[in-house]
Design an enzyme around this catalytic site. Structure first.
Site, PDB file in Angstrom:
ATOM      1  N   SER A 101       0.883  -1.210   0.082  1.00 45.10           N
ATOM      2  CA  SER A 101      -0.181  -0.086  -0.078  1.00 45.10           C
ATOM      3  C   SER A 101       0.934   1.218  -0.010  1.00 45.10           C
ATOM      4  CB  SER A 101      -0.885  -0.041   1.445  1.00 45.10           C
ATOM      5  OG  SER A 101      -1.640   1.187   1.375  1.00 45.10           O
TER       6      SER A 101
ATOM      7  N   TYR B 190      -1.756  -0.021  10.370  1.00 44.21           N
ATOM      8  CA  TYR B 190      -2.019  -0.598   8.996  1.00 44.21           C
ATOM      9  C   TYR B 190      -0.864  -0.392   8.056  1.00 44.21           C
ATOM     10  CZ  TYR B 190      -3.649  -0.926   4.084  1.00 44.21           C
ATOM     11  OH  TYR B 190      -3.818  -1.038   2.750  1.00 44.21           O
TER      12      TYR B 190
ATOM     13  N   LYS C  13       1.893  -3.403   6.514  1.00 44.63           N
ATOM     14  CA  LYS C  13       2.192  -3.546   5.004  1.00 44.63           C
ATOM     15  C   LYS C  13       3.803  -3.540   4.698  1.00 44.63           C
ATOM     16  CE  LYS C  13      -1.751  -4.315   3.267  1.00 44.63           C
ATOM     17  NZ  LYS C  13      -1.968  -5.721   2.722  1.00 44.63           N
TER      18      LYS C  13
HETATM   19  N1  UFG Z   1     -12.792  11.759   2.422  1.00 47.66           N
HETATM   20  C1  UFG Z   1     -13.523  12.678   2.593  1.00 47.66           C
HETATM   21  N2  UFG Z   1     -14.980  12.419   2.944  1.00 47.66           N
HETATM   22  C2  UFG Z   1     -15.117  11.016   3.242  1.00 47.66           C
HETATM   23  C3  UFG Z   1     -14.324  10.158   3.205  1.00 47.66           C
HETATM   24  C4  UFG Z   1     -12.869  10.395   2.600  1.00 47.66           C
HETATM   25  O1  UFG Z   1     -13.178  14.047   2.429  1.00 47.66           O
HETATM   26  O2  UFG Z   1     -16.419  10.725   3.582  1.00 47.66           O
HETATM   27  C5  UFG Z   1     -11.118  12.073   2.112  1.00 47.66           C
HETATM   28  C6  UFG Z   1     -10.014  11.675   3.017  1.00 47.66           C
HETATM   29  O3  UFG Z   1      -9.970  12.738   4.011  1.00 47.66           O
HETATM   30  C7  UFG Z   1      -9.065  11.652   1.900  1.00 47.66           C
HETATM   31  C8  UFG Z   1      -9.902  11.095   0.722  1.00 47.66           C
HETATM   32  O4  UFG Z   1     -11.005  11.478   0.715  1.00 47.66           O
HETATM   33  O5  UFG Z   1      -8.653  12.915   1.619  1.00 47.66           O
HETATM   34  C9  UFG Z   1      -9.318   9.746   0.341  1.00 47.66           C
HETATM   35  O6  UFG Z   1      -9.827   9.099   1.472  1.00 47.66           O
HETATM   36  P1  UFG Z   1      -9.941   7.436   1.542  1.00 47.66           P
HETATM   37  O7  UFG Z   1     -10.552   7.087   3.071  1.00 47.66           O
HETATM   38  O8  UFG Z   1     -10.911   7.095   0.483  1.00 47.66           O
HETATM   39  O9  UFG Z   1      -8.576   6.798   1.264  1.00 47.66           O
HETATM   40  P2  UFG Z   1      -7.220   7.089   2.025  1.00 47.66           P
HETATM   41  O10 UFG Z   1      -6.411   7.786   1.203  1.00 47.66           O
HETATM   42  O11 UFG Z   1      -7.324   7.685   3.268  1.00 47.66           O
HETATM   43  O12 UFG Z   1      -6.670   5.577   2.041  1.00 47.66           O
HETATM   44  C10 UFG Z   1      -6.659   4.640   0.893  1.00 47.66           C
HETATM   45  C11 UFG Z   1      -6.707   3.159   1.306  1.00 47.66           C
HETATM   46  C12 UFG Z   1      -5.492   2.960   2.158  1.00 47.66           C
HETATM   47  C13 UFG Z   1      -4.343   3.320   1.288  1.00 47.66           C
HETATM   48  C14 UFG Z   1      -4.255   4.631   0.814  1.00 47.66           C
HETATM   49  C15 UFG Z   1      -3.288   4.886  -0.060  1.00 47.66           C
HETATM   50  O13 UFG Z   1      -7.798   3.266   2.077  1.00 47.66           O
HETATM   51  O14 UFG Z   1      -5.608   1.536   2.330  1.00 47.66           O
HETATM   52  O15 UFG Z   1      -5.276   4.848   0.142  1.00 47.66           O
HETATM   53  O16 UFG Z   1      -3.158   6.274  -0.602  1.00 47.66           O
HETATM   54  F1  UFG Z   1      -3.172   3.079   2.091  1.00 47.66           F
END
Ligand code: UFG
Length: 322
Positions: free
Chosen positions: A124, A148, A152
């Site tokens: 990841s 997490y 990885k």
């Molecule tokens: N976000 C919002 N509103 C929401 C959900 C998310 O604004 O309701 C934002 C988050 O703050 C972030 C972006 O959307 O800025 C993406 O968030 P995600 O939760 O979809 O994904 P993450 O980037 O946090 O994490 C994902 C995977 C991880 C991985 C990572 C690698 O869930 O397992 O991408 O980039 F490690």
């Protein structure tokens, strides 16, 4: 996509969103697949191969896995099965160490016993933590900021150390995987931005934006969204590049960043719904910008992402639960 000679693959986590896409792509390309899954989050109806219910971290998993590997003449393992919720990993780190590290340890031991020496590992972008560069490449420092991401990175190390018994491995560092290749394999868990937003819209609720005051053009966080079918193809290419003992890491991303507002604008376009957005505070542990340099995988495999944000959002929307 590279042409691959027939392979006998064991997929762990074959009932999951990504595992089932890779499994179906392999089967449709004429390869043999056997799946194991504990069905804690995976769905049995996604499995299109012979399968076994197995919790990889259980004490009896090593011997059961070794039997499965021998019985099916497996030559390659693709290891997806893992816990993947960043927030949960902070709350319950021991769960992540047990599942992600304990499960991998049993799997590697079984592979060693059965003499299976090829592996592709789901790593990841979380291994990079909070990078300050425009695009992270595989040389960028690894500095995971949650359990997490740590599991990885430790997983990559464990796999690399297995070179002593001849394991040839590739770890694919996924960026933000989304979209749907086959609608029956859609991501049904609302745990990431696109599926969460779709679920909220379907319930007539506003979509939360976690922070609009970042040092980015529109103030929201930027991520590299990669279509699950592009990611699935990268696994096929990875298998055909497994050669020397050791672990080689590759980013799997597009090299293009999209902000939360851009993703939601695309979703408004595709859905035709002008849903409300609720500007919330920043979410702890969010890097402002996480975008891949995809040069290494392009240069080494000739792999290139085919789909962009428009197709990712459209396929996710079309395969939503109605
Ligand atoms: N976000 C919002 N509103 C929401 C959900 C998310 O604004 O309701 C934002 C988050 O703050 C972030 C972006 O959307 O800025 C993406 O968030 P995600 O939760 O979809 O994904 P993450 O980037 O946090 O994490 C994902 C995977 C991880 C991985 C990572 C690698 O869930 O397992 O991408 O980039 F490690």
């Amino acid at each position: 996509m590279t042409t691959l000679e027939g392979v006998n693959v064991l997929i762990t986590g074959g009932a999951g969103y990504i595992g089932s896409h890779v499994s179906r792509l392999l089967i449709e390309s004429g390869h043999s697949v056997v799946s194991v899954d504990d069905f804690s989050t995976g769905l049995a109806e996604r499995i299109g191969s012979e399968s076994y219910e197995l919790k990889l971290e259980n004490p009896d998993a090593e011997s059961k896995l070794a039997s499965i590997l021998n019985e099916h003449g497996i030559d390659t393992v693709i290891h997806f099965a893992a816990r993947k919720q960043v927030g949960e990993s902070v709350e319950k780190p021991e769960l992540y160490y047990k599942s992600n590290i304990g499960g991998l340890l049993n799997l590697l031991s079984a592979m060693k016993t059965a003499g299976v020496k090829k592996m592709v590992f789901s790593s990841s972008a979380a291994v990079y933590g909070m990078p300050s560069v425009e695009q992270v490449d595989e040389q960028s420092p690894t500095n995971p900021i949650n359990p997490y991401g740590q599991t990885k990175l430790i997983g990559e190390w464990m796999i690399d150390n297995a070179k002593t018994w001849g394991l040839s491995a590739i770890s694919l560092r996924y960026f933000n995987v989304a979209g749907t290749g086959w609608s029956d394999l859609a991501d049904k868990q609302a745990l990431n931005l696109i599926p969460i937003a779709i679920s909220k819209i379907s319930h007539g609720e506003p979509v939360d934006v976690f922070g609009d005051d970042y040092q980015t053009e529109d103030g929201s966080c930027i991520r590299d969204y990669i279509h699950v079918m592009d990611l699935a193809k990268a696994h096929i290419d990875a298998i055909s590049h497994l050669k020397n003992p050791g672990n080689e890491v590759f980013n799997v991303g597009t090299g293009e960043g999209s902000s939360v507002f851009e993703v939601l604008a695309e979703l408004k376009k595709v859905s035709g719904i002008d849903f409300e957005m609720n500007i919330d505070s920043r979410r702890a542990g969010d890097p402002p910008k996480l975008v891949a340099s995809a040069s290494k995988i392009q240069d080494s495999f000739g792999w290139k992402s085919e789909f962009g944000l428009a197709e990712i959002v459209a396929t996710a929307w079309e395969s939503r639960e109605s």
